[in-house]
Design an enzyme around this catalytic site. Structure first.
Site, PDB file in Angstrom:
ATOM      1  N   ASP A  53       0.691  -1.133   0.043  1.00  0.00           N
ATOM      2  CA  ASP A  53      -0.008   0.016  -0.150  1.00  0.00           C
ATOM      3  C   ASP A  53       1.000   1.267  -0.022  1.00  0.00           C
ATOM      4  O   ASP A  53       2.019   1.398   0.684  1.00  0.00           O
ATOM      5  CB  ASP A  53      -1.016  -0.037   1.066  1.00  0.00           C
ATOM      6  CG  ASP A  53      -2.028   1.056   1.058  1.00  0.00           C
ATOM      7  OD1 ASP A  53      -3.183   0.874   0.486  1.00  0.00           O
ATOM      8  OD2 ASP A  53      -1.832   2.401   1.344  1.00  0.00           O
TER       9      ASP A  53
ATOM     10  N   LYS B 284      -0.357   2.482   5.772  1.00  0.00           N
ATOM     11  CA  LYS B 284      -1.233   1.452   6.221  1.00  0.00           C
ATOM     12  C   LYS B 284      -0.652   0.251   6.027  1.00  0.00           C
ATOM     13  O   LYS B 284      -1.253  -0.788   6.874  1.00  0.00           O
ATOM     14  CB  LYS B 284      -2.474   1.756   4.910  1.00  0.00           C
ATOM     15  CG  LYS B 284      -3.317   2.896   4.991  1.00  0.00           C
ATOM     16  CD  LYS B 284      -4.294   2.751   3.665  1.00  0.00           C
ATOM     17  CE  LYS B 284      -5.265   4.044   4.044  1.00  0.00           C
ATOM     18  NZ  LYS B 284      -6.171   3.944   2.775  1.00  0.00           N
TER      19      LYS B 284
ATOM     20  N   CYS C  38      -9.489 -12.327 -18.986  1.00  0.00           N
ATOM     21  CA  CYS C  38      -8.773 -11.628 -18.050  1.00  0.00           C
ATOM     22  C   CYS C  38      -9.342  -9.953 -18.174  1.00  0.00           C
ATOM     23  O   CYS C  38     -10.389  -9.933 -18.881  1.00  0.00           O
ATOM     24  CB  CYS C  38      -7.241 -11.167 -18.603  1.00  0.00           C
ATOM     25  SG  CYS C  38      -6.933 -10.202 -20.074  1.00  0.00           S
TER      26      CYS C  38
ATOM     27  N   CYS D 213     -14.367   6.579  -4.063  1.00  0.00           N
ATOM     28  CA  CYS D 213     -14.915   6.605  -2.767  1.00  0.00           C
ATOM     29  C   CYS D 213     -14.872   8.313  -2.204  1.00  0.00           C
ATOM     30  O   CYS D 213     -15.637   8.597  -1.439  1.00  0.00           O
ATOM     31  CB  CYS D 213     -14.322   5.897  -2.002  1.00  0.00           C
ATOM     32  SG  CYS D 213     -14.356   4.361  -2.367  1.00  0.00           S
TER      33      CYS D 213
HETATM   34 ZN   LIG Z   1      -7.606 -11.254 -22.087  1.00  0.00          ZN
END
Ligand SMILES: [Zn+2]
Length: 350
Positions: free
Chosen positions: A59, A85, A180, A196
């Site tokens: 982090d 953090k 993916c 956020c």
């Molecule tokens: Zn992919």
């Protein structure tokens, strides 16, 4: 497994899909958590208590009082000290489970350090708040055939998907098993997307995403891949909407998992950051023009906004962000590139 471990994990061992053999696999496993905020703190606490043998927590940010509403590992004392953090998380997790290895790493995941930070890991959990880092995780995980679990939460909404590579064994080398991240989202979402820090977040939305991510990680680590949900799961806890979409097969023209071009990992598409004069950092975000009117309406409740057609300034003590229409920004009040990127992601968007 010794007697204390048998006792400690007894309720998880009683759960048949894990059992004693599964618990032994967990104790021998290594998991990485990238981003230790609302998602990462929950993931870390659940994985540590489940007895995953080694946790690597990466982090770039520090604890603030506005984190405490949802980032359940942290305390008022961590915020008062502005502890990194990763450092605070490591200390608390060691108190929760002293029988596993916990390593908090204060760093921004970059193309340069991805191999050092994620090498030798069995599963990667996404606790990030930005697409830039997620594409980097996706590149590294697909390239090295490490499963990873995407997760995101904002407002009352959450989303998660598990990305499973082909077999890493040369004898049974196989193509990517699930789509993916780049199969689903070839480009980062355009325009401003909510964060956020502009839209708010319910702690319960983040916890729900993290819980699903951790269940998937445990399935992967004990080898029960048939139990994976294999969906793009999303929900809105306030509006009572729950969705599970079958993402289908990997995309035939996916640059990452089919053509195996790892542009984010090679750094070709990484955000360029330069230290810019005294106490400021410049971020060259080339790929996303900024709509000043839209950004101003999001930022006005959070600080002081001034703008003209050429530049916009947003002050939120002790920082001042100067934003250009092409996405470039100068962040005054720090010389730490990781913190500058964090402020950029928080206020301008990833
Ligand atoms: Zn992919």
């Amino acid at each position: 497994m010794d007697t204390p471990d048998r006792e400690r994990y007894s309720r998880q061992i009683l759960y048949r899909p894990i059992g004693e053999a599964g618990q032994a696999k967990l104790l021998a496993a290594r998991a990485a958590i990238v981003g230790c905020g609302a998602l990462g703190t929950q993931q870390a606490a659940l994985l540590a208590r489940a007895g995953v043998g080694e946790l690597r927590i990466i982090d770039r940010d520090y604890v603030e009082s506005s984190n405490l509403q949802r980032q359940t590992l942290f305390t008022e004392s961590d915020a008062a000290q502005a502890l990194p953090k990763a450092v605070a998380a490591e200390a608390h997790l060691k108190q929760a489970n002293s029988r596993i290895r916990v390593c908090g790493i204060v760093a921004d995941l970059t193309p340069e350090n991805a191999a050092a930070l994620l090498g030798g890991i069995n599963v990667i959990l996404d606790g990030t708040d930005n697409f830039e880092t997620r594409y980097l995780i996706n590149d590294y995980a697909v390239k090295e055939k490490i499963p990873w679990v995407y997760g995101a939460a904002v407002g009352s909404t959450g989303a998660t998907m598990t990305i499973v590579p082909g077999s890493p064994l040369p004898s049974e080398a196989s193509a990517q098993e699930t789509p993916c991240l780049a199969c689903l989202f070839p480009e980062p979402p355009s325009g401003l997307h909510p964060t956020c820090d502009t839209e708010g977040i319910l702690g319960s939305a983040a916890s729900a995403v993290a819980s699903i991510q951790v269940a998937e990680a445990l399935k992967l680590l004990v080898g029960d891949t048939k139990a994976l949900h294999r969906k793009l799961i999303s929900f809105d806890l306030w509006e009572n909407r729950f969705q599970a979409i079958d993402p289908g097969a990997p995309s035939d023209d996916c640059p990452v998992c089919r053509r195996r071009e790892f542009a984010h990992l090679s750094g070709d598409r990484a955000v360029q950051i330069t230290l810019c004069g005294r106490n400021s950092v410049q971020i060259h975000e080339r790929r996303r023009p900024v709509d000043f009117a839209e950004l101003a309406s999001k930022l006005t409740p959070l600080g002081t906004v001034r703008s003209n057609p050429f530049v916009m300034q947003f002050s939120v003590a002790p920082y001042e962000l100067t934003i250009f229409p092409d996405g470039r920004a100068i962040i005054k009040g720090t010389t730490d590139p990781g913190l500058a990127r964090s402020l950029y992601a928080r206020y301008i968007g990833s």
